[in-house]
Design a protein around this motif. Structure first.
Motif, PDB file in Angstrom:
ATOM      1  N   ARG A  26     -28.405  29.279   8.600  1.00 28.38           N
ATOM      2  CA  ARG A  26     -29.363  29.181   9.714  1.00 28.38           C
ATOM      3  C   ARG A  26     -28.788  28.348  10.861  1.00 28.38           C
ATOM      4  O   ARG A  26     -28.954  28.692  12.040  1.00 28.38           O
ATOM      5  N   SER A  27     -28.115  27.266  10.534  1.00 27.99           N
ATOM      6  CA  SER A  27     -27.541  26.406  11.576  1.00 27.99           C
ATOM      7  C   SER A  27     -26.462  27.133  12.364  1.00 27.99           C
ATOM      8  O   SER A  27     -26.405  27.045  13.594  1.00 27.99           O
ATOM      9  N   PHE A  28     -25.596  27.875  11.656  1.00 29.67           N
ATOM     10  CA  PHE A  28     -24.543  28.628  12.336  1.00 29.67           C
ATOM     11  C   PHE A  28     -25.142  29.719  13.223  1.00 29.67           C
ATOM     12  O   PHE A  28     -24.678  29.943  14.346  1.00 29.67           O
ATOM     13  N   LEU A  29     -26.142  30.416  12.734  1.00 27.38           N
ATOM     14  CA  LEU A  29     -26.750  31.490  13.522  1.00 27.38           C
ATOM     15  C   LEU A  29     -27.455  30.938  14.761  1.00 27.38           C
ATOM     16  O   LEU A  29     -27.383  31.533  15.839  1.00 27.38           O
ATOM     17  N   ARG A  30     -28.118  29.812  14.617  1.00 27.50           N
ATOM     18  CA  ARG A  30     -28.763  29.185  15.776  1.00 27.50           C
ATOM     19  C   ARG A  30     -27.713  28.749  16.790  1.00 27.50           C
ATOM     20  O   ARG A  30     -27.899  28.917  18.004  1.00 27.50           O
ATOM     21  N   MET A  31     -26.617  28.194  16.299  1.00 26.63           N
ATOM     22  CA  MET A  31     -25.551  27.758  17.199  1.00 26.63           C
ATOM     23  C   MET A  31     -24.935  28.939  17.924  1.00 26.63           C
ATOM     24  O   MET A  31     -24.636  28.875  19.122  1.00 26.63           O
ATOM     25  N   ASP A  32     -24.750  30.051  17.218  1.00 25.66           N
ATOM     26  CA  ASP A  32     -24.179  31.250  17.827  1.00 25.66           C
ATOM     27  C   ASP A  32     -25.091  31.778  18.926  1.00 25.66           C
ATOM     28  O   ASP A  32     -24.626  32.176  20.003  1.00 25.66           O
TER      29      ASP A  32
END
Length: 282
Positions: free
Chosen positions: A162-168
Protein backbone atom coordinates in the motif's frame (compact mmCIF):
# COMPACT_ATOMS: atom_id res chain seq x y z
CA UNK A 1 29.94 12.15 1.80
CA UNK A 2 27.58 11.67 4.68
CA UNK A 3 23.96 12.55 4.14
CA UNK A 4 23.29 15.14 6.85
CA UNK A 5 19.74 15.92 5.74
CA UNK A 6 18.22 12.87 7.39
CA UNK A 7 16.95 13.37 10.91
CA UNK A 8 17.89 11.47 14.04
CA UNK A 9 21.27 10.00 13.17
CA UNK A 10 21.45 8.70 16.72
CA UNK A 11 24.55 6.71 17.60
CA UNK A 12 24.28 3.59 19.67
CA UNK A 13 24.64 4.30 23.38
CA UNK A 14 27.48 2.23 24.72
CA UNK A 15 28.10 1.66 28.38
CA UNK A 16 25.91 4.52 29.59
CA UNK A 17 24.03 3.69 32.78
CA UNK A 18 22.25 5.79 35.34
CA UNK A 19 20.71 5.11 38.71
CA UNK A 20 17.00 4.41 38.86
CA UNK A 21 15.23 5.06 42.18
CA UNK A 22 11.62 4.43 43.07
CA UNK A 23 9.38 7.49 43.44
CA UNK A 24 9.76 9.39 46.69
CA UNK A 25 13.07 7.87 47.71
CA UNK A 26 16.73 8.44 47.02
CA UNK A 27 19.26 5.82 45.98
CA UNK A 28 21.39 4.61 48.86
CA UNK A 29 24.78 6.27 48.97
CA UNK A 30 26.28 3.05 50.28
CA UNK A 31 25.24 1.16 47.15
CA UNK A 32 28.17 0.18 44.97
CA UNK A 33 27.40 1.01 41.34
CA UNK A 34 27.51 -1.95 39.06
CA UNK A 35 29.92 -1.93 36.13
CA UNK A 36 28.47 -0.33 33.02
CA UNK A 37 26.90 -2.77 30.61
CA UNK A 38 26.02 -1.69 27.05
CA UNK A 39 22.32 -1.31 26.49
CA UNK A 40 21.28 -1.92 30.13
CA UNK A 41 20.23 0.24 33.04
CA UNK A 42 20.92 -0.91 36.62
CA UNK A 43 17.97 -1.20 38.97
CA UNK A 44 19.08 0.09 42.39
CA UNK A 45 16.27 -1.58 44.32
CA UNK A 46 17.10 -5.10 43.11
CA UNK A 47 20.64 -4.57 41.88
CA UNK A 48 19.65 -6.00 38.51
CA UNK A 49 20.10 -4.80 34.98
CA UNK A 50 17.10 -4.44 32.70
CA UNK A 51 17.37 -4.34 28.88
CA UNK A 52 16.64 -1.10 27.05
CA UNK A 53 15.90 -0.52 23.37
CA UNK A 54 18.95 0.47 21.33
CA UNK A 55 18.86 2.30 18.05
CA UNK A 56 20.94 0.75 15.25
CA UNK A 57 24.26 2.26 14.23
CA UNK A 58 23.80 3.58 10.69
CA UNK A 59 26.16 5.06 8.12
CA UNK A 60 25.63 6.06 4.51
CA UNK A 61 27.60 7.46 1.60
CA UNK A 62 26.46 8.94 -1.71
CA UNK A 63 28.64 9.38 -4.80
CA UNK A 64 27.33 11.17 -7.89
CA UNK A 65 29.96 9.65 -10.17
CA UNK A 66 29.88 11.10 -13.68
CA UNK A 67 26.31 12.38 -13.45
CA UNK A 68 25.72 16.12 -13.78
CA UNK A 69 23.77 16.18 -10.55
CA UNK A 70 23.02 13.80 -7.71
CA UNK A 71 19.74 12.08 -8.57
CA UNK A 72 19.79 9.55 -5.71
CA UNK A 73 18.66 9.99 -2.13
CA UNK A 74 19.00 8.09 1.15
CA UNK A 75 16.35 8.13 3.87
CA UNK A 76 16.93 7.05 7.48
CA UNK A 77 14.27 7.30 10.17
CA UNK A 78 15.19 5.55 13.41
CA UNK A 79 12.29 4.85 15.77
CA UNK A 80 9.82 5.80 13.05
CA UNK A 81 6.87 4.51 15.06
CA UNK A 82 5.78 1.91 17.60
CA UNK A 83 2.85 0.05 15.99
CA UNK A 84 0.75 -2.77 17.42
CA UNK A 85 2.16 -5.17 14.84
CA UNK A 86 5.52 -5.08 16.69
CA UNK A 87 4.05 -5.01 20.18
CA UNK A 88 4.83 -1.27 20.45
CA UNK A 89 8.52 -1.93 19.86
CA UNK A 90 10.29 0.67 17.66
CA UNK A 91 10.41 0.37 13.87
CA UNK A 92 13.50 1.66 12.07
CA UNK A 93 13.15 2.76 8.44
CA UNK A 94 16.02 2.71 5.91
CA UNK A 95 15.68 3.39 2.18
CA UNK A 96 17.67 4.14 -0.96
CA UNK A 97 16.08 5.78 -4.00
CA UNK A 98 17.96 5.75 -7.33
CA UNK A 99 16.50 8.59 -9.38
CA UNK A 100 16.27 8.65 -13.19
CA UNK A 101 15.67 11.66 -15.41
CA UNK A 102 16.35 13.98 -12.47
CA UNK A 103 16.15 13.92 -8.67
CA UNK A 104 12.45 14.83 -8.44
CA UNK A 105 10.92 11.39 -7.87
CA UNK A 106 13.70 10.31 -5.51
CA UNK A 107 13.29 13.48 -3.43
CA UNK A 108 9.54 12.91 -3.27
CA UNK A 109 10.14 9.39 -1.98
CA UNK A 110 12.55 10.71 0.63
CA UNK A 111 9.90 13.17 1.84
CA UNK A 112 6.85 10.92 1.85
CA UNK A 113 7.51 7.17 1.65
CA UNK A 114 8.20 6.78 5.38
CA UNK A 115 5.14 8.92 6.15
CA UNK A 116 2.89 6.63 4.11
CA UNK A 117 4.37 3.53 5.74
CA UNK A 118 3.98 4.94 9.24
CA UNK A 119 0.32 5.75 8.56
CA UNK A 120 -0.30 2.22 7.30
CA UNK A 121 1.53 0.51 10.14
CA UNK A 122 -0.29 2.51 12.80
CA UNK A 123 -3.59 1.33 11.34
CA UNK A 124 -2.58 -2.35 11.41
CA UNK A 125 -3.83 -4.21 14.45
CA UNK A 126 -1.47 -6.51 16.28
CA UNK A 127 -4.33 -8.58 17.68
CA UNK A 128 -5.95 -9.85 14.48
CA UNK A 129 -6.88 -13.51 14.33
CA UNK A 130 -4.13 -15.75 13.03
CA UNK A 131 -5.34 -16.85 9.63
CA UNK A 132 -8.77 -18.01 10.73
CA UNK A 133 -7.59 -20.25 13.56
CA UNK A 134 -10.59 -21.70 15.40
CA UNK A 135 -11.25 -21.36 19.07
CA UNK A 136 -12.17 -24.98 19.82
CA UNK A 137 -8.69 -25.71 21.20
CA UNK A 138 -8.10 -28.73 18.94
CA UNK A 139 -5.39 -27.14 16.80
CA UNK A 140 -1.84 -27.93 17.75
CA UNK A 141 0.45 -25.23 19.14
CA UNK A 142 2.77 -25.55 16.14
CA UNK A 143 -0.08 -25.11 13.68
CA UNK A 144 -1.25 -22.00 15.49
CA UNK A 145 2.26 -20.56 15.51
CA UNK A 146 2.69 -21.22 11.78
CA UNK A 147 -0.66 -19.65 10.98
CA UNK A 148 0.17 -16.64 13.14
CA UNK A 149 3.51 -16.23 11.34
CA UNK A 150 1.77 -16.37 7.94
CA UNK A 151 -0.78 -13.80 9.05
CA UNK A 152 1.94 -11.51 10.40
CA UNK A 153 3.85 -11.72 7.12
CA UNK A 154 0.67 -10.97 5.18
CA UNK A 155 -0.05 -7.87 7.29
CA UNK A 156 3.48 -6.59 6.69
CA UNK A 157 3.14 -7.32 2.96
CA UNK A 158 -0.12 -5.41 2.66
CA UNK A 159 1.27 -2.40 4.53
CA UNK A 160 4.42 -2.24 2.38
CA UNK A 161 2.55 -2.68 -0.91
CA UNK A 162 0.00 0.00 0.00
CA UNK A 163 2.81 2.43 0.83
CA UNK A 164 4.59 1.80 -2.48
CA UNK A 165 1.37 2.19 -4.47
CA UNK A 166 0.51 5.44 -2.70
CA UNK A 167 4.01 6.73 -3.34
CA UNK A 168 3.78 5.78 -7.02
CA UNK A 169 0.49 7.64 -7.38
CA UNK A 170 1.99 10.78 -5.85
CA UNK A 171 5.12 10.56 -8.03
CA UNK A 172 3.02 10.21 -11.19
CA UNK A 173 0.77 13.17 -10.36
CA UNK A 174 3.37 15.63 -9.02
CA UNK A 175 5.51 17.48 -11.54
CA UNK A 176 9.08 18.67 -11.05
CA UNK A 177 7.70 22.20 -10.83
CA UNK A 178 5.71 21.24 -7.73
CA UNK A 179 2.30 21.30 -9.39
CA UNK A 180 -0.11 18.43 -8.90
CA UNK A 181 -2.38 16.97 -11.57
CA UNK A 182 -3.95 19.26 -14.18
CA UNK A 183 -2.42 22.41 -12.65
CA UNK A 184 0.92 21.57 -14.27
CA UNK A 185 1.87 23.45 -17.44
CA UNK A 186 5.17 21.66 -18.06
CA UNK A 187 5.81 19.48 -21.06
CA UNK A 188 4.25 16.06 -20.55
CA UNK A 189 7.47 14.32 -21.65
CA UNK A 190 9.44 16.03 -18.88
CA UNK A 191 6.98 14.74 -16.31
CA UNK A 192 6.80 11.22 -17.76
CA UNK A 193 10.56 10.62 -17.80
CA UNK A 194 11.18 11.31 -14.12
CA UNK A 195 11.23 8.25 -11.88
CA UNK A 196 13.16 6.32 -9.27
CA UNK A 197 13.87 2.86 -7.98
CA UNK A 198 13.23 2.13 -4.31
CA UNK A 199 14.60 -0.38 -1.84
CA UNK A 200 13.18 -0.09 1.68
CA UNK A 201 14.30 -2.03 4.74
CA UNK A 202 12.32 -1.96 7.97
CA UNK A 203 14.09 -3.18 11.10
CA UNK A 204 12.31 -4.45 14.22
CA UNK A 205 13.66 -6.27 17.25
CA UNK A 206 12.85 -9.60 15.56
CA UNK A 207 12.58 -9.08 11.81
CA UNK A 208 14.04 -7.41 8.73
CA UNK A 209 11.35 -6.58 6.17
CA UNK A 210 12.50 -5.58 2.69
CA UNK A 211 10.44 -4.23 -0.20
CA UNK A 212 11.88 -3.09 -3.51
CA UNK A 213 10.98 -1.68 -6.88
CA UNK A 214 13.47 -1.65 -9.76
CA UNK A 215 17.14 -2.62 -9.71
CA UNK A 216 18.37 -1.31 -6.35
CA UNK A 217 19.61 -4.20 -4.24
CA UNK A 218 19.43 -5.04 -0.53
CA UNK A 219 22.17 -7.35 0.79
CA UNK A 220 22.66 -8.78 4.27
CA UNK A 221 26.13 -9.72 5.51
CA UNK A 222 25.95 -12.81 7.71
CA UNK A 223 29.14 -14.43 8.92
CA UNK A 224 31.13 -12.72 6.18
CA UNK A 225 28.82 -14.00 3.44
CA UNK A 226 26.42 -11.93 1.33
CA UNK A 227 22.75 -12.89 1.51
CA UNK A 228 20.44 -11.33 -1.09
CA UNK A 229 17.32 -9.77 0.40
CA UNK A 230 15.87 -8.50 -2.87
CA UNK A 231 15.93 -9.42 -6.56
CA UNK A 232 16.29 -6.93 -9.39
CA UNK A 233 13.22 -6.49 -11.57
CA UNK A 234 14.59 -6.45 -15.11
CA UNK A 235 12.79 -6.45 -18.49
CA UNK A 236 14.40 -9.70 -19.63
CA UNK A 237 13.50 -11.64 -16.50
CA UNK A 238 11.06 -14.30 -17.74
CA UNK A 239 8.23 -13.49 -15.32
CA UNK A 240 8.58 -9.74 -15.87
CA UNK A 241 8.74 -10.19 -19.64
CA UNK A 242 5.48 -12.16 -19.62
CA UNK A 243 3.79 -9.58 -17.41
CA UNK A 244 4.83 -6.63 -19.57
CA UNK A 245 3.81 -8.27 -22.83
CA UNK A 246 0.47 -9.35 -21.34
CA UNK A 247 -0.16 -5.69 -20.44
CA UNK A 248 0.55 -4.57 -24.01
CA UNK A 249 4.14 -3.45 -23.53
CA UNK A 250 7.25 -4.26 -25.55
CA UNK A 251 10.85 -5.02 -24.71
CA UNK A 252 13.27 -3.41 -27.17
CA UNK A 253 17.04 -3.75 -27.17
CA UNK A 254 18.86 -0.41 -26.87
CA UNK A 255 22.35 -1.38 -25.60
CA UNK A 256 20.37 -3.58 -23.19
CA UNK A 257 16.76 -4.83 -22.89
CA UNK A 258 14.50 -1.85 -22.15
CA UNK A 259 10.75 -1.36 -21.73
CA UNK A 260 9.60 0.42 -24.90
CA UNK A 261 13.31 0.95 -25.61
CA UNK A 262 13.57 3.43 -22.71
CA UNK A 263 13.32 1.96 -19.23
CA UNK A 264 16.20 -0.36 -18.24
CA UNK A 265 14.20 -1.98 -15.43
CA UNK A 266 10.74 -3.47 -15.44
CA UNK A 267 9.26 -1.62 -12.45
CA UNK A 268 9.75 1.90 -11.16
CA UNK A 269 8.11 4.61 -9.07
CA UNK A 270 6.93 7.42 -11.32
CA UNK A 271 8.19 7.34 -14.93
CA UNK A 272 4.82 6.71 -16.61
CA UNK A 273 6.30 5.66 -19.97
CA UNK A 274 6.67 1.91 -20.05
CA UNK A 275 5.12 1.22 -16.65
CA UNK A 276 2.61 -1.59 -16.68
CA UNK A 277 1.48 -2.03 -13.11
CA UNK A 278 1.69 -5.11 -10.96
CA UNK A 279 2.43 -5.65 -7.29
CA UNK A 280 5.72 -4.48 -5.83
CA UNK A 281 8.26 -7.06 -4.71
CA UNK A 282 8.44 -7.85 -0.99
Amino acid sequence: MLNDDDDNYSQQKRGKCRRVASTGSKPSTSHTRKENQPGKLPCVAENKCIPTALEPVIGCISVAGRAREMEDTVSVRTSLCRPDITGQQPVHFLAVYDGHGGPHAAELCKERMHVFLEEDLMRVSGTESAGGIGSNGQESKKRKQNAAAVELEDRWRRAMVRSFLRMDEVALSTCVCGSVGDDCECRSLQVALTGTTAVVAVLTDQHIIVADCGDSRAVLCRGGRAVLLSHNQMPDRPDELRRIEAAGGRILFQDRPRVEGILAMSRVIGFSIGQYGGDFQL
